[in-house]
Design a protein around this motif. Structure first.
Motif, PDB file in Angstrom:
ATOM      1  N   GLY A  53      29.967  38.796  30.704  1.00 59.35           N
ATOM      2  CA  GLY A  53      31.103  38.923  32.206  1.00 59.35           C
ATOM      3  C   GLY A  53      31.158  40.034  33.300  1.00 59.35           C
ATOM      4  N   VAL A  54      31.025  40.897  32.462  1.00 53.57           N
ATOM      5  CA  VAL A  54      30.741  41.916  33.214  1.00 53.57           C
ATOM      6  C   VAL A  54      29.298  42.308  34.172  1.00 53.57           C
ATOM      7  N   PHE A  55      28.109  41.490  33.753  1.00 49.02           N
ATOM      8  CA  PHE A  55      27.594  42.271  34.573  1.00 49.02           C
ATOM      9  C   PHE A  55      26.825  40.940  34.754  1.00 49.02           C
ATOM     10  N   ALA A  56      26.954  39.728  35.036  1.00 48.22           N
ATOM     11  CA  ALA A  56      27.230  38.617  36.290  1.00 48.22           C
ATOM     12  C   ALA A  56      28.355  38.641  37.063  1.00 48.22           C
ATOM     13  N   PHE A  57      29.525  39.397  37.144  1.00 51.47           N
ATOM     14  CA  PHE A  57      30.346  39.440  37.737  1.00 51.47           C
ATOM     15  C   PHE A  57      29.995  41.012  39.459  1.00 51.47           C
ATOM     16  N   ALA A  58      29.609  41.425  37.877  1.00 54.66           N
ATOM     17  CA  ALA A  58      28.859  42.589  39.051  1.00 54.66           C
ATOM     18  C   ALA A  58      27.844  42.452  40.367  1.00 54.66           C
ATOM     19  N   ALA A  59      26.750  41.487  39.200  1.00 54.58           N
ATOM     20  CA  ALA A  59      25.636  40.437  40.278  1.00 54.58           C
ATOM     21  C   ALA A  59      25.948  39.711  40.825  1.00 54.58           C
ATOM     22  N   ALA A  60      27.088  39.199  40.864  1.00 49.47           N
ATOM     23  CA  ALA A  60      27.661  37.691  41.880  1.00 49.47           C
ATOM     24  C   ALA A  60      28.092  39.105  42.581  1.00 49.47           C
ATOM     25  N   LYS A  61      28.328  39.742  42.524  1.00 52.79           N
ATOM     26  CA  LYS A  61      29.184  40.911  43.628  1.00 52.79           C
ATOM     27  C   LYS A  61      28.236  41.196  44.766  1.00 52.79           C
ATOM     28  N   ARG A  62      26.997  41.694  44.361  1.00 51.65           N
ATOM     29  CA  ARG A  62      26.268  41.922  45.114  1.00 51.65           C
ATOM     30  C   ARG A  62      25.161  40.542  45.858  1.00 51.65           C
ATOM     31  N   ARG A  63      25.865  39.891  45.926  1.00 56.87           N
ATOM     32  CA  ARG A  63      24.703  38.569  46.432  1.00 56.87           C
ATOM     33  C   ARG A  63      26.002  37.880  46.925  1.00 56.87           C
ATOM     34  N   GLU A  64      25.796  36.902  47.956  1.00 59.15           N
ATOM     35  CA  GLU A  64      26.438  36.079  48.694  1.00 59.15           C
ATOM     36  C   GLU A  64      26.682  34.559  48.782  1.00 59.15           C
ATOM     37  N   ARG A  65      25.254  34.236  48.336  1.00 55.19           N
ATOM     38  CA  ARG A  65      25.389  33.053  47.340  1.00 55.19           C
ATOM     39  C   ARG A  65      24.959  32.755  46.129  1.00 55.19           C
ATOM     40  N   SER A  66      24.669  31.901  45.657  1.00 58.20           N
ATOM     41  CA  SER A  66      24.308  31.439  43.671  1.00 58.20           C
ATOM     42  C   SER A  66      23.042  31.796  44.194  1.00 58.20           C
ATOM     43  N   TRP A  67      22.921  30.979  42.794  1.00 59.30           N
ATOM     44  CA  TRP A  67      21.353  30.566  42.740  1.00 59.30           C
ATOM     45  C   TRP A  67      20.851  28.597  43.244  1.00 59.30           C
ATOM     46  N   THR A  68      22.392  28.163  43.520  1.00 58.44           N
ATOM     47  CA  THR A  68      21.859  27.007  43.930  1.00 58.44           C
ATOM     48  C   THR A  68      22.484  26.511  45.985  1.00 58.44           C
ATOM     49  N   GLY A  69      22.922  28.077  46.232  1.00 58.92           N
ATOM     50  CA  GLY A  69      22.504  28.362  47.034  1.00 58.92           C
ATOM     51  C   GLY A  69      24.166  28.409  48.096  1.00 58.92           C
ATOM     52  N   GLU A  70      24.837  27.685  47.207  1.00 50.45           N
ATOM     53  CA  GLU A  70      26.813  28.086  47.789  1.00 50.45           C
ATOM     54  C   GLU A  70      27.285  29.020  48.023  1.00 50.45           C
ATOM     55  N   HIS A  71      27.994  29.125  48.561  1.00 49.31           N
ATOM     56  CA  HIS A  71      28.847  30.155  48.682  1.00 49.31           C
ATOM     57  C   HIS A  71      29.505  31.346  47.392  1.00 49.31           C
ATOM     58  N   ILE A  72      29.511  32.188  47.476  1.00 53.68           N
ATOM     59  CA  ILE A  72      30.087  33.128  46.736  1.00 53.68           C
ATOM     60  C   ILE A  72      32.046  33.933  46.296  1.00 53.68           C
ATOM     61  N   GLU A  73      32.065  33.132  46.341  1.00 55.37           N
ATOM     62  CA  GLU A  73      33.933  33.678  46.571  1.00 55.37           C
ATOM     63  C   GLU A  73      34.995  33.892  45.868  1.00 55.37           C
ATOM     64  N   LEU A  74      34.491  35.092  44.937  1.00 56.56           N
ATOM     65  CA  LEU A  74      35.109  36.156  43.615  1.00 56.56           C
ATOM     66  C   LEU A  74      36.207  36.280  44.627  1.00 56.56           C
ATOM     67  N   PRO A  75      37.768  36.382  43.158  1.00 50.49           N
ATOM     68  CA  PRO A  75      38.817  36.607  43.602  1.00 50.49           C
ATOM     69  C   PRO A  75      39.265  38.082  43.934  1.00 50.49           C
ATOM     70  N   THR A  76      39.710  38.590  45.065  1.00 48.19           N
ATOM     71  CA  THR A  76      39.895  39.623  45.741  1.00 48.19           C
ATOM     72  C   THR A  76      41.554  40.231  45.292  1.00 48.19           C
ATOM     73  N   ASN A  77      43.016  39.067  44.112  1.00 42.37           N
ATOM     74  CA  ASN A  77      43.874  39.971  44.623  1.00 42.37           C
ATOM     75  C   ASN A  77      43.848  40.836  43.164  1.00 42.37           C
ATOM     76  N   ARG A  78      44.309  41.239  43.510  1.00 40.15           N
ATOM     77  CA  ARG A  78      44.916  42.446  42.024  1.00 40.15           C
ATOM     78  C   ARG A  78      46.268  42.567  41.340  1.00 40.15           C
ATOM     79  N   THR A  79      46.644  41.852  42.057  1.00 34.92           N
ATOM     80  CA  THR A  79      48.839  42.164  42.292  1.00 34.92           C
ATOM     81  C   THR A  79      48.815  41.993  40.861  1.00 34.92           C
ATOM     82  N   ILE A  80      49.816  41.949  39.603  1.00 36.55           N
ATOM     83  CA  ILE A  80      50.706  41.993  38.755  1.00 36.55           C
ATOM     84  C   ILE A  80      51.233  41.683  39.252  1.00 36.55           C
ATOM     85  N   ASP A  81      51.947  40.475  39.307  1.00 37.58           N
ATOM     86  CA  ASP A  81      52.837  39.867  39.288  1.00 37.58           C
ATOM     87  C   ASP A  81      53.864  39.121  38.229  1.00 37.58           C
TER      88      ASP A  81
END
Length: 136
Positions: A53-81
């Protein structure tokens, strides 16, 4: 093509869950029983999944689109509530009591494990209760 990739991904994921013992409730409960019949082997399975997962998310952060051409949206919330902590506690309690988490429960159910069906029914009921609670 998207459906083929989804099917292939699901099959690989399911085979990995079965091979790692994640679909066996007794193995999960033994992993969580630190002072009894503790079985640390799932720690290695989870460590391997985290490493991938660490390597997959690192690779996904550098991309805007997935292999299928869909937009990649990674979580941005870092709040522990409170909601995050309570959700983690509820997830952990369900995992410990039922011996399943959602993915392995679906795989186990598809292979005929009846306790997985009960877990999935309880999980779906919890989702409905959660949604109704948020609507209030």
């Amino acid at each position: 093509m998207n459906l083929l990739l989804a099917l292939l991904s699901g099959l690989i994921f399911g085979i990995g869950l079965i091979a790692g013992g994640m679909t066996n409730p007794l193995k999960i409960q033994n992993f969580l029983d630190l002072f009894g019949t503790w079985d640390p082997s799932l720690g290695f399975v989870m460590s391997g999944a985290i490493a991938v997962g660490v390597f997959a998310f690192a690779a996904a952060k550098r991309r805007e689109r997935s292999w299928t051409g869909e937009h990649i949206e990674l979580p941005t919330n870092r709040t522990i509530d409170t909601r995050l902590i309570l959700g983690g506690v509820l997830f952990g309690a369900g995992w410990g009591l039922g011996g399943f988490c959602p993915g392995p429960a679906l795989v186990a159910m598809s292979s005929g494990v009846s306790s997985a069906l009960y877990f999935i029914i309880a999980m779906l009921a919890g989702m409905v209760i959660h949604d109704r609670w948020l609507q209030r």
